[in-house]
Design a protein around this motif. Sequence first.
Motif, PDB file in Angstrom:
ATOM      1  N   HIS A  53       0.861  -1.185   0.000  1.00  0.00           N
ATOM      2  CA  HIS A  53       0.000   0.000   0.000  1.00  0.00           C
ATOM      3  C   HIS A  53       0.897   1.233   0.000  1.00  0.00           C
ATOM      4  O   HIS A  53       2.119   1.130   0.049  1.00  0.00           O
ATOM      5  N   ALA A  54       0.292   2.406  -0.022  1.00  0.00           N
ATOM      6  CA  ALA A  54       1.062   3.649  -0.091  1.00  0.00           C
ATOM      7  C   ALA A  54       2.068   3.769   1.059  1.00  0.00           C
ATOM      8  O   ALA A  54       3.207   4.164   0.842  1.00  0.00           O
ATOM      9  N   TYR A  55       1.661   3.426   2.273  1.00  0.00           N
ATOM     10  CA  TYR A  55       2.534   3.606   3.429  1.00  0.00           C
ATOM     11  C   TYR A  55       2.795   2.332   4.216  1.00  0.00           C
ATOM     12  O   TYR A  55       3.524   2.350   5.198  1.00  0.00           O
ATOM     13  N   THR A  56       2.179   1.227   3.811  1.00  0.00           N
ATOM     14  CA  THR A  56       2.354  -0.027   4.543  1.00  0.00           C
ATOM     15  C   THR A  56       2.599  -1.187   3.591  1.00  0.00           C
ATOM     16  O   THR A  56       2.236  -1.133   2.422  1.00  0.00           O
ATOM     17  N   TYR A  82       5.266  -0.366   8.473  1.00  0.00           N
ATOM     18  CA  TYR A  82       4.792   1.013   8.341  1.00  0.00           C
ATOM     19  C   TYR A  82       5.974   1.854   7.877  1.00  0.00           C
ATOM     20  O   TYR A  82       6.840   2.209   8.669  1.00  0.00           O
ATOM     21  N   ARG A  83       6.022   2.158   6.564  1.00  0.00           N
ATOM     22  CA  ARG A  83       7.165   2.899   6.021  1.00  0.00           C
ATOM     23  C   ARG A  83       7.235   4.317   6.564  1.00  0.00           C
ATOM     24  O   ARG A  83       8.315   4.806   6.882  1.00  0.00           O
ATOM     25  N   ASP A  84       6.097   4.991   6.685  1.00  0.00           N
ATOM     26  CA  ASP A  84       6.108   6.378   7.142  1.00  0.00           C
ATOM     27  C   ASP A  84       6.510   6.496   8.615  1.00  0.00           C
ATOM     28  O   ASP A  84       7.234   7.404   8.998  1.00  0.00           O
ATOM     29  N   ARG A  86       8.253   4.133  10.200  1.00  0.00           N
ATOM     30  CA  ARG A  86       9.472   3.329  10.366  1.00  0.00           C
ATOM     31  C   ARG A  86       9.305   2.314  11.507  1.00  0.00           C
ATOM     32  O   ARG A  86      10.119   2.252  12.423  1.00  0.00           O
TER      33      ARG A  86
END
Length: 154
Positions: A53-56, A82-84, A86
């Motif tokens: 997904h956009a951020y995960t 969770y990329r945003d 971290r």
Amino acid sequence: MPSLSRFGWLMALYAENHARLQRQIDVGHLPRGGYVSTIGDGLDLRIEVLEQHAYTSELRMSYGLIDPATGLADPSAHLRLYRDARQVEATHCYAGRRWQDVIGMYPPPPRILDHRLRMNTFLGKWLQYLAERGHGMATLRRCGVGGGGQPVDA
């Protein structure tokens, strides 16, 4: 110096596990599908990127070992990256028993928090072990995904 709450400790584990995973394998940018890391010890690490997904990212990590009693990969962990933020959260782990057998069907919140702490501590130790053994981007290759969602050699 203020002490860390159990929830704060859990969030710190998520951040530490993110750093460990990112140093080894940048799963947040892998396309959906199955991957295998082979280091020649007969115990291949299997990663299935379930969703991006956009951020995960959602993924499953396991060895090529199957529990003969259940037919499930053992050990295995479902992870949410969770990329945003971290952080990496182990949402489910299977190491010989299902979560229902460990904490019951309707556990009170403190028991759920304790279980999440144990799962994510397990994940941190597993990631450290994998790094020490040499698993990483250099040993990872794309493969197909077989029945039951387990990666298989393509």
